[in-house]
Design a protein around this motif. Structure first.
Motif, PDB file in Angstrom:
ATOM      1  N   ASN A  75       0.684  -1.289  -0.174  1.00 62.13           N
ATOM      2  CA  ASN A  75       0.081   0.036   0.046  1.00 62.13           C
ATOM      3  C   ASN A  75       0.953   1.290   0.051  1.00 62.13           C
ATOM      4  N   ILE A  76       2.192   0.965   0.246  1.00 68.70           N
ATOM      5  CA  ILE A  76       3.176   2.266   0.139  1.00 68.70           C
ATOM      6  C   ILE A  76       3.573   2.532  -1.144  1.00 68.70           C
ATOM      7  N   SER A  77       2.906   3.591  -1.779  1.00 74.57           N
ATOM      8  CA  SER A  77       3.074   3.652  -3.169  1.00 74.57           C
ATOM      9  C   SER A  77       4.466   4.598  -3.652  1.00 74.57           C
ATOM     10  N   ILE A  78       4.882   4.625  -4.709  1.00 78.51           N
ATOM     11  CA  ILE A  78       6.099   5.521  -4.943  1.00 78.51           C
ATOM     12  C   ILE A  78       5.695   6.576  -4.741  1.00 78.51           C
ATOM     13  N   ASN A  82       7.795   8.914  -1.821  1.00 77.83           N
ATOM     14  CA  ASN A  82       8.673  10.118  -2.257  1.00 77.83           C
ATOM     15  C   ASN A  82       8.470  11.162  -1.241  1.00 77.83           C
ATOM     16  N   VAL A  83       7.328  11.309  -0.577  1.00 77.95           N
ATOM     17  CA  VAL A  83       6.700  12.209   0.544  1.00 77.95           C
ATOM     18  C   VAL A  83       7.460  11.891   1.909  1.00 77.95           C
ATOM     19  N   ILE A  84       7.539  10.516   2.031  1.00 79.47           N
ATOM     20  CA  ILE A  84       8.099  10.103   3.312  1.00 79.47           C
ATOM     21  C   ILE A  84       9.731  10.248   3.312  1.00 79.47           C
ATOM     22  N   ILE A  85      10.434   9.679   2.273  1.00 81.02           N
ATOM     23  CA  ILE A  85      11.608   9.752   2.190  1.00 81.02           C
ATOM     24  C   ILE A  85      12.313  11.342   2.397  1.00 81.02           C
ATOM     25  N   LYS A  86      11.504  12.448   1.954  1.00 79.61           N
ATOM     26  CA  LYS A  86      12.040  13.582   1.991  1.00 79.61           C
ATOM     27  C   LYS A  86      11.817  14.003   3.452  1.00 79.61           C
ATOM     28  N   TYR A  87      10.966  13.536   4.310  1.00 75.21           N
ATOM     29  CA  TYR A  87      10.776  13.896   5.599  1.00 75.21           C
ATOM     30  C   TYR A  87      11.992  13.319   6.361  1.00 75.21           C
ATOM     31  N   PHE A 104      -4.484  10.570   4.349  1.00 76.31           N
ATOM     32  CA  PHE A 104      -4.603   9.315   5.141  1.00 76.31           C
ATOM     33  C   PHE A 104      -3.864   8.158   4.904  1.00 76.31           C
ATOM     34  N   ASP A 105      -3.656   8.164   3.561  1.00 75.32           N
ATOM     35  CA  ASP A 105      -2.789   6.851   3.078  1.00 75.32           C
ATOM     36  C   ASP A 105      -1.477   7.140   3.805  1.00 75.32           C
ATOM     37  N   LEU A 106      -0.780   8.470   3.916  1.00 85.97           N
ATOM     38  CA  LEU A 106       0.310   8.773   4.467  1.00 85.97           C
ATOM     39  C   LEU A 106       0.427   8.434   5.878  1.00 85.97           C
ATOM     40  N   VAL A 107      -0.894   8.731   6.652  1.00 85.00           N
ATOM     41  CA  VAL A 107      -0.758   8.134   8.077  1.00 85.00           C
ATOM     42  C   VAL A 107      -0.344   6.750   8.187  1.00 85.00           C
ATOM     43  N   ILE A 108      -1.302   5.863   7.386  1.00 82.53           N
ATOM     44  CA  ILE A 108      -0.929   4.611   7.307  1.00 82.53           C
ATOM     45  C   ILE A 108       0.428   4.193   7.351  1.00 82.53           C
ATOM     46  N   VAL A 119       3.314  10.409  12.055  1.00 84.37           N
ATOM     47  CA  VAL A 119       2.042   9.933  12.134  1.00 84.37           C
ATOM     48  C   VAL A 119       1.120  11.064  13.064  1.00 84.37           C
ATOM     49  N   GLU A 120       1.433  11.512  14.293  1.00 84.00           N
ATOM     50  CA  GLU A 120       0.926  12.428  15.001  1.00 84.00           C
ATOM     51  C   GLU A 120       0.524  13.885  14.232  1.00 84.00           C
ATOM     52  N   TYR A 121       1.792  14.273  13.564  1.00 87.28           N
ATOM     53  CA  TYR A 121       1.603  15.439  12.862  1.00 87.28           C
ATOM     54  C   TYR A 121       0.385  15.455  11.703  1.00 87.28           C
ATOM     55  N   LEU A 122       0.487  14.385  10.899  1.00 86.49           N
ATOM     56  CA  LEU A 122      -0.686  14.095   9.719  1.00 86.49           C
ATOM     57  C   LEU A 122      -1.998  13.969  10.302  1.00 86.49           C
TER      58      LEU A 122
END
Length: 495
Positions: A75-78, A82-87, A104-108, A119-122
């Protein structure tokens, strides 16, 4: 005075993400041919992300001195990664151009990668900026907040709405899809104002009523994931609510699909069929067995507990023959051997190749060095073409009594059923959550381990072999001396 230059630091680290010089980790995201490899640096991943710290400790370097990782959660798409690795690299995240569903998919995804700060911030961002969307997706998101850990902020948001406007929730068309623990939490709120309708039969649990409400509102019922004992409880509850059509359907389903279980529970269920009205289908099923195989009934240890009218009915049957009749005395199931390590090979991929599309399998293995007998049961079909978590409410793991273990242990999946089974042929991984993980070549690689689990709450190894944290010690890894996989089939001798 201390000066802090965080902006410059963040920018420099983000630039490092774009410069693949001296990278030593390759992370593959997505399915081929649309997959993408991210070339990153282990020291940043380990310092910023507990998930990757654990993953890198488990993964050896290849011949090119690169650690190659795959993310099991498809479920973790490209786009999300991309958003997560920049964080992870720069501590920055931009959400303005993202839809609420993507956030919400980013939260999961962030939760899966153990990025608690993100997770808390999102969640806070969604509550403050996407409240209307959260209300629109009430049943779906609220249900997820009880199935996935660390979503307390979203859950509290919904609980506040429920307390102030309960009818908007209970009148929702998807209300019946909420899990039992969510319903209990709602009904326990002190400030909840509702008109209360009580059902006199306190044996009707929330789980049963959930199924019945779906039938009443939508005319649908799904029994595949329910145990036979639960289905019989549904028969009794539906009969109490005078749902005659459902009572008939459930009895017929049990007779056609749970005959072995009904035979095993003969005295208990047959007695109930004479004490409760409208159970003629089950009663006739037993009477047919009694006529053909009477000794199996009269030799039952619970035969004396049958009510008088049931005994009279048995003895009045014209075709009752009391000669000796063959019967399965103990086990109502047979075990068909599918895979044996010493015969077929010890790589986990062998299990997927041979057991592809096969359901109701049990894996039994002997641990090298300790002689422990461990295993797990999967009621669902293994799939050699998909890498996914599978929702399995009836799965369990076990360890059998040996010289090193005083008592056998059975540990059922009790919560977070979405994570009960991890089917991943691509990585040669076969997981019963984290409670029993089989990896690679079971005999030669020594990568299998057991860890604390949120799904199976009872560990199947002794404390010295159970990891309590994300880092697995050398003593906690094990290899397998031998293993076997069986298909479980009901015996059909009694027809």
């Amino acid at each position: 005075m201390t000066a802090k230059f965080f902006d410059r630091l963040s920018n420099d680290l983000t630039q490092l993400l774009e410069d693949t010089t001296d990278y030593n980790v390759s992370i593959e995201i997505g399915e081929a041919p649309n997959n993408q490899n991210f070339k990153v640096h282990s020291y940043i991943l380990q310092s910023r992300c507990p998930y990757f710290k654990n993953k890198l400790n488990e993964t050896p370097f290849n011949d090119d001195h690169i650690k190659v990782l795959t993310i099991p959660n498809t479920n973790i798409s490209i786009k999300l990664f991309n958003v997560i690795i920049k964080y992870i690299y720069g501590g920055i995240i931009s959400l303005e151009k993202l839809e609420n569903s993507t956030i919400f998919d980013l939260v999961i995804a962030s939760n899966e990668l153990e990025l608690d700060e993100l997770v808390e911030y999102l969640q806070t961002y969604l509550v403050n900026n996407g409240a209307s969307w959260l209300r629109l997706k009430f049943a779906q998101i609220y249900r997820t907040s009880y199935q996935v850990k660390n979503l307390e902020i979203i859950r509290d948001f919904y609980n506040d709405i429920i307390a102030k406007h309960p009818n908007t929730i209970f009148e929702s068309e998807n209300f019946h899809s909420l899990p039992e623990n969510a319903l209990i939490c709602i009904l326990k709120q002190d400030d909840l104002q509702l008109e209360v309708l009580t059902i006199p039969n306190t044996n009707i649990s929330i789980k049963l009523f959930n199924v019945i409400i779906k039938y009443i509102y939508g005319g649908i019922i799904s029994l595949e994931k329910l145990e036979n004992s639960t289905i019989f409880d549904l028969v009794i509850a539906s009969n109490e609510l005078e749902l005659d059509e459902l009572v008939e359907y459930l009895q017929t389903y049990l007779v056609n699909n749970g005959a072995s279980w009904l035979r095993l529970k003969f005295a208990q269920i047959y007695r109930t069929s004479y004490q409760v009205k409208n159970l003629e289908i089950i009663r006739d099923f037993y009477n047919d067995i009694i006529a053909k195989h009477p000794n199996t009934i009269f030799e039952s240890e619970n035969f004396h507990s049958l009510p008088e009218n049931a005994l009279i009915c048995i003895l009045k049957q014209d075709d009752l023959q009391l000669e000796e009749t063959p019967y399965i005395e103990n086990n109502p199931y047979e075990f068909k051997l599918l895979v044996r390590g010493s015969r077929d090979g010890f790589d986990v991929k062998t299990i997927y190749n041979i057991c592809d599309k096969v359901a109701n399998t049990v894996i039994v293995l002997k641990v090298e060095g300790t002689g422990e007998i461990l295993g797990g049961y999967n009621p669902l079909k293994w799939d050699n073409n998909k890498n996914q978590h599978m929702i399995a409410q009836d799965s369990f793991i076990f360890s059998l009594k040996t010289a090193n273990l005083k008592n056998s242990i059975l540990s059922r999946a009790v919560i977070n059923f979405d994570w009960a089974i991890y089917n991943c042929p691509r990585d040669s991984n076969l997981f019963f959550d984290s409670a029993l993980r089989l990896i690679g070549n079971l005999k030669t690689e020594k990568r299998c381990y057991c860890r604390d689990s949120l799904v199976y709450t009872k560990p199947i190894r002794s404390d010295e072999f159970i990891s309590k944290c994300s880092i697995i010690s050398e003593e906690e890894f094990f290899s397998v001396e031998e293993y076997e996989v069986f298909k479980i089939l009901p015996r059909n001798n009694l027809k």
